[in-house]
Design an enzyme around this catalytic site. Structure first.
Site, short mmCIF file in Angstrom:
data_model
loop_
_atom_site.label_atom_id
_atom_site.label_comp_id
_atom_site.label_asym_id
_atom_site.label_seq_id
_atom_site.Cartn_x
_atom_site.Cartn_y
_atom_site.Cartn_z
N ASP A 80 -10.71 10.54 9.13
CA ASP A 80 -11.65 11.33 8.30
C ASP A 80 -13.15 10.98 8.78
O ASP A 80 -13.42 10.08 9.49
CB ASP A 80 -11.57 10.50 6.77
CG ASP A 80 -10.33 11.07 6.13
OD1 ASP A 80 -9.71 11.97 6.71
OD2 ASP A 80 -10.31 11.01 5.09
N HIS A 101 -10.20 6.41 9.66
CA HIS A 101 -11.46 6.92 9.65
C HIS A 101 -11.95 6.78 10.96
O HIS A 101 -12.20 5.90 11.64
CB HIS A 101 -12.33 6.28 8.82
CG HIS A 101 -11.99 6.52 7.18
ND1 HIS A 101 -10.91 6.02 6.77
CD2 HIS A 101 -12.53 7.39 6.39
CE1 HIS A 101 -10.80 6.15 5.39
NE2 HIS A 101 -11.71 7.26 5.13
#
Length: 208
Positions: free
Chosen positions: A11, A153
């Site tokens: 992400d 992430h």
């Protein structure tokens, strides 16, 4: 028994660590799924997105501004999704197949107006800078199961995940996992992808 499968997802990019993540995935022959923030897709970062596309990685929607979308009006939510989809499609030629809500905040309005399946995943807790490399690896390996979506992430300066990723890949391979994109995960599990008031972290086989 078929091979166990897992989807590695990232992400908040593109950022200054995304290409390091891509280097690791490409060296291991793995296709990842990246949930992009629309505002991070700029003229400066476009080359990274092009590399993701050329490498066969999957690009998905993670909103335009990474706001707490459960606090927004319906029209604003629609605009966040539409703008991000447009930026991804302009480079990739394809619309994203999935949406991951920022902060995993969801509400009825979001489910109503976002015309994409919602994805969560097993949490590596790599969004917390205090989570060590070793703990990130442990968080994934202690939760993983066949059909799991792993949530990590590639936001700016997230170097601990860059360091953890090769260990995660090695350990998953050692446990017999095959790496797929999120779209491939649903396809291989025989699960129809459709809009619903559900958020997916694990895709079981042949769910009705």
């Amino acid at each position: 028994m078929g091979n166990k499968i897992v989807a590695l997802t990232f992400d908040d990019g593109p950022s200054n660590v995304t290409e390091q993540i891509l280097d690791i995935l490409d060296a291991n022959g793995i296709k990842g799924t990246f949930f992009l923030i629309g505002n991070n897709i700029t003229s400066a970062s476009e080359s990274i997105v092009v590399r993701q596309v050329k490498g066969g990685h999957e690009l998905c929607n993670h909103s335009l501004t990474h706001s707490h979308m459960n606090t927004l009006e319906a029209d604003v939510i629609k605009d966040e999704i539409a703008a991000t989809t447009a930026r991804i499609k302009a480079i990739s030629g394809k619309e994203p197949a999935f949406f991951r809500p920022p902060f995993i905040d969801v509400n009825d309005t979001m489910f109503e107006v976002i015309d994409l399946p919602f994805i969560c995943g097993i949490d590596s807790v790599d969004w917390d800078g205090n989570t060590s490399v070793e703990k990130r690896v442990y968080n994934v390996m202690s939760q993983v199961e066949d059909g799991a979506i792993v949530l990590m992430h590639d936001f700016t300066d997230n170097v601990k995940t860059v360091k953890a990723l090769p260990q995660i890949i090695s350990k998953l391979r050692g446990e017999g996992y095959e790496f797929v994109t999120v779209s491939q995960l649903f396809e291989k599990k025989g699960v129809a992808v459709k809009k619903s008031n559900k958020i997916w972290s694990v895709v079981p086989s042949n769910e009705l």
